[in-house]
Write an enzyme that holds these catalytic residues in place. Structure first.
Site, PDB file in Angstrom:
ATOM      1  N   ASP A 148      48.171  32.667  47.128  1.00 44.59           N
ATOM      2  CA  ASP A 148      47.575  31.465  47.720  1.00 44.59           C
ATOM      3  C   ASP A 148      47.968  30.177  46.993  1.00 44.59           C
ATOM      4  OD1 ASP A 148      46.010  32.029  45.532  1.00 44.59           O
ATOM      5  OD2 ASP A 148      44.098  32.021  46.610  1.00 44.59           O
ATOM      6  N   ARG A 149      48.485  30.291  45.774  1.00 46.70           N
ATOM      7  CA  ARG A 149      48.875  29.067  45.050  1.00 46.70           C
ATOM      8  C   ARG A 149      50.368  28.796  45.185  1.00 46.70           C
ATOM      9  NH1 ARG A 149      45.508  28.712  39.386  1.00 46.70           N
ATOM     10  NH2 ARG A 149      43.482  29.019  40.358  1.00 46.70           N
ATOM     11  N   LYS A 177      43.861  28.687  50.848  1.00 52.38           N
ATOM     12  CA  LYS A 177      45.072  27.982  50.465  1.00 52.38           C
ATOM     13  C   LYS A 177      46.245  28.943  50.669  1.00 52.38           C
ATOM     14  CE  LYS A 177      43.997  28.698  45.563  1.00 52.38           C
ATOM     15  NZ  LYS A 177      42.564  28.638  45.261  1.00 52.38           N
ATOM     16  N   ASP A 223      51.390  32.658  43.236  1.00 51.64           N
ATOM     17  CA  ASP A 223      50.612  33.391  42.232  1.00 51.64           C
ATOM     18  C   ASP A 223      50.343  34.837  42.629  1.00 51.64           C
ATOM     19  OD1 ASP A 223      48.782  32.890  44.245  1.00 51.64           O
ATOM     20  OD2 ASP A 223      47.096  32.800  42.866  1.00 51.64           O
ATOM     21  N   SER A 275      43.434  36.861  41.616  1.00 47.03           N
ATOM     22  CA  SER A 275      44.380  35.758  41.709  1.00 47.03           C
ATOM     23  C   SER A 275      45.472  35.855  40.650  1.00 47.03           C
ATOM     24  CB  SER A 275      43.624  34.432  41.643  1.00 47.03           C
ATOM     25  OG  SER A 275      44.484  33.380  41.989  1.00 47.03           O
ATOM     26  N   HIS A 276      45.570  34.830  39.811  1.00 49.45           N
ATOM     27  CA  HIS A 276      46.657  34.774  38.834  1.00 49.45           C
ATOM     28  C   HIS A 276      46.295  35.448  37.511  1.00 49.45           C
ATOM     29  CE1 HIS A 276      43.791  31.583  38.632  1.00 49.45           C
ATOM     30  NE2 HIS A 276      43.942  31.633  37.327  1.00 49.45           N
ATOM     31  N   ASP A 279      48.011  36.551  44.147  1.00 42.76           N
ATOM     32  CA  ASP A 279      47.581  36.914  45.503  1.00 42.76           C
ATOM     33  C   ASP A 279      48.188  36.000  46.567  1.00 42.76           C
ATOM     34  OD1 ASP A 279      46.044  34.772  44.584  1.00 42.76           O
ATOM     35  OD2 ASP A 279      44.372  35.274  45.892  1.00 42.76           O
TER      36      ASP A 279
HETATM   37  C1  G1P Z   1      40.159  27.783  39.599  1.00 44.62           C
HETATM   38  C2  G1P Z   1      40.670  26.455  40.090  1.00 44.62           C
HETATM   39  C3  G1P Z   1      40.110  26.164  41.465  1.00 44.62           C
HETATM   40  C4  G1P Z   1      40.471  27.311  42.407  1.00 44.62           C
HETATM   41  C5  G1P Z   1      40.012  28.629  41.815  1.00 44.62           C
HETATM   42  C6  G1P Z   1      40.471  29.815  42.651  1.00 44.62           C
HETATM   43  O1  G1P Z   1      38.760  27.749  39.506  1.00 44.62           O
HETATM   44  O2  G1P Z   1      40.330  25.416  39.196  1.00 44.62           O
HETATM   45  O3  G1P Z   1      40.627  24.956  41.933  1.00 44.62           O
HETATM   46  O4  G1P Z   1      39.858  27.134  43.658  1.00 44.62           O
HETATM   47  O5  G1P Z   1      40.542  28.794  40.501  1.00 44.62           O
HETATM   48  O6  G1P Z   1      41.862  29.891  42.745  1.00 44.62           O
HETATM   49  P1  G1P Z   1      37.975  27.487  38.112  1.00 44.62           P
HETATM   50  O7  G1P Z   1      38.481  28.516  37.142  1.00 44.62           O
HETATM   51  O8  G1P Z   1      38.368  26.121  37.676  1.00 44.62           O
HETATM   52  O9  G1P Z   1      36.521  27.615  38.460  1.00 44.62           O
HETATM   53 ZN    ZN Z   2      45.324  32.974  43.903  1.00 42.91          ZN
END
Ligand code: G1P
Ligand code: ZN
Length: 544
Positions: free
Chosen positions: A282-283, A377, A278, A113-114, A280
């Site tokens: 999705d955000r 998302k 972000d 992800s990010h 990947d």
């Molecule tokens: C975090 C975000 C959560 C999201 C996840 C994946 O998880 O808080 O809402 O679904 O990244 O993008 P966390 O690090 O809080 O477990």
């Molecule tokens: Zn992501």
């Protein structure tokens, strides 16, 4: 091509977190580490003979290598066909779209992800099921259990696929289709939104937009959809070429990390709409000129304006939000007379609700919004949703949100993250706070009366599965809340997330500065949980 069975021994740290397995690249580079996890995943799926697997990732360092390994293992394990994004690329929402469109058995998405990328950054891998959504806990638990007993994995004699060539290739009896990573996703967006109205808006001289792809996967998607298909001015998309190290940045679309965009949106000649996505894809973050829309408000505004968008014109069945997300969307659901759901953190908990048609829109405070069009998302989808609303309402972002607050009241909301805290200190803080919770009920804190205080547990209304230990929450009689939980996606120490919310419906108090409006609750939280005294931190690492 011969199938080889390679002997291996378990690694004890392959437990998937909030969103798959995330570790430092150097951890993934250990001999057999990736292969063990992939075999453990395949072994949790039952019979995969003759099945179709989608593979792609956010393009970060190690992505292409991992794709080649996964393809060699998929062929050895009996998959008949793999659908792979060109150059091993697929944004998370595009992967979900492709899994659904081609009725694949499932997909492997490579992404952290990010989280920062590059040889010293993070890597990640997650499995999505045939509905296109993240594997539910039953599967992630089976993957972990398999990873604890694994003794060998299957792989064909090393063969390399030309990932850059669109078309069909063959690998040890498995067909590999390399597809354009953007096309199917772009077609889906054109079905959902009023592209004519959005195009008219984007080509209007007085409308300016900036989309920051943060050197990550959404660059090609945003350029194709916003600039090529909808006619947005060249230069609308910035940082649009995906880099394996994301330009050494931290592609998390929030006020701290999307600095270039934020600086422009809070300048004198700010564009009308600013958005970022972000690593990947999705955000999303939505900004107006000199105006930040909290992700919770964004979901609420989208729900309240869903009739503007062709795909949702006929109405929503329900709205789902994660527990720490503000309660703003609940107020819209109430007014619309539809169900609202509160789930644990993580997109996997929305899957059953979407499949059962008990929710149409979903969202998380962590800059995630989506709908039943896929099972992840979706950053660019959210941006198109806002563009569609702006095209119909012909108002600015701040006017639209301001009117929303007037109608529904405002849920002041902030999240404070304390990153890289020693794990033992973070865990003890949570244990000690949980022990205090029962004694808080009925007591006054920050001038408000505590109505409930518990460790959130969720019973899925569709399959009745129970997920407990999902965050500590203190709820006040006036609707305010304090929530604390530990992140399940970090790779260094522990990240403590503190979420604070309060509700205001006095129209003279709707435009306060967020941190000041929440100050009494913020101080009370620190005192109660001992954040500063235990961690030595006087302020959060990131405030969103
Ligand atoms: C975090 C975000 C959560 C999201 C996840 C994946 O998880 O808080 O809402 O679904 O990244 O993008 P966390 O690090 O809080 O477990
Ligand atoms: Zn992501």
């Amino acid at each position: 091509m011969a199938v080889r069975t390679i002997a291996t021994i378990p690694f004890n740290d392959q437990k998937p977190g909030t969103s798959g397995l995330r570790k430092k690249v150097t951890v993934f580079q250990q001999t057999h580490y990736l292969e063990n996890f992939v075999q453990s995943t395949f072994d949790s799926l039952g019979d995969v003979q003759g099945k179709v697997l989608v593979v792609g990732g956010d393009g970060r360092f190690y992505n292409e290598h991992a794709v080649q390994v996964i393809l060699n293992m998929a062929a050895a394990n009996g998959f008949s066909r793999a659908i792979v994004g060109q150059n091993g690329l697929l944004s998370t929402p595009a992967a979900s779209c492709v899994i659904r469109k081609y009725h694949a058995f499932g997909g492997i998405i490579l992404s952290a992800s990010h989280n920062p990328a590059g040889p010293n950054g993070d890597f990640g891998i997650k499995y999505n099921i045939s509905n296109g959504g993240p594997a539910p806990e039953g599967i992630t638990e089976a993957i972990f259990a398999n990873s604890q007993t694994i003794s060998n994995y299957k792989i064909i004699d090393e063969a390399t696929i030309s990932l850059d060539v669109i078309g069909t290739q063959s690998l040890g009896g498995m067909t590999v289709d390399i597809i354009d990573p953007v096309d199917d996703y772009a077609d889906l967006m054109a079905e959902l939104f009023d592209f004519d109205a959005i195009s008219a808006l984007l080509t209007d001289e007085s409308f300016q937009m900036r989309f920051d792809a943060m050197h990550a996967i959404t660059g090609p998607y945003a350029k194709e959809i916003l600039e090529n298909k909808l006619g947005a001015k060249a230069g609308t998309v910035i940082n649009g070429t995906p880099l394996t190290d994301f330009g050494n940045g931290h592609p998390d679309p929030n006020l701290t990390y999307a600095k270039e965009l934020v600086d422009e949106m809070f300048s004198d000649n700010a564009p009308t709409l600013g958005a970022a996505s972000d690593g990947d894809g999705d955000r999303n973050m939505i900004l107006g000129a000199n105006f930040f829309v909290t992700p919770s408000d964004s979901l609420a505004v989208m729900a309240a304006n869903a009739q503007s968008v062709p795909a949702y014109k006929s109405g929503l069945t329900g709205i789902a939000r994660s527990m720490p997300t503000s309660q703003a969307p609940d107020r819209v659901a109430e007014k619309l007379g539809i169900e609202s759901h509160e789930t644990p953190t993580g997109w996997k908990f929305f899957g059953n609700l979407l499949d059962a048609d008990r929710a149409t829109l979903c969202g998380e405070e962590s800059f995630g919004t989506g709908s039943n069009h896929i099972r992840e998302k979706d950053g660019l989808w959210a941006v198109l949703f806002w563009l569609n609303i702006l095209a119909v309402r012909k108002q600015t972002v701040s006017e639209i949100v301001g009117q929303h607050w007037l109608e529904y009241g405002r849920n002041y909301y902030t999240r404070h993250d304390y990153e890289s805290i020693p794990s033992d200190i973070a865990k003890q803080l949570m244990v000690d706070l949980e022990a205090k919770l029962p004694s808080l009920i009925g007591r006054d804190l920050a001038g408000k009366t505590v109505g409930y205080a518990d460790n959130f547990s969720y019973t899925d209304p569709v399959d009745n599965s129970i997920s407990s230990n999902q965050g500590l929450r203190i709820g006040f009689e006036d609707g305010s809340r304090i929530i604390l939980r530990l992140s399940g996606t970090g790779t260094e120490g522990a990240t403590l997330r503190v979420y604070i919310e309060s509700y205001e419906d006095d129209e003279n108090k709707l435009h306060q500065e967020t941190q000041s409006a929440l100050q009494a609750l913020i101080s009370a939280t620190d005192e109660l949980a001992g954040i500063t005294s235990r961690t030595g931190r006087t302020e959060p690492t990131v405030i969103t």
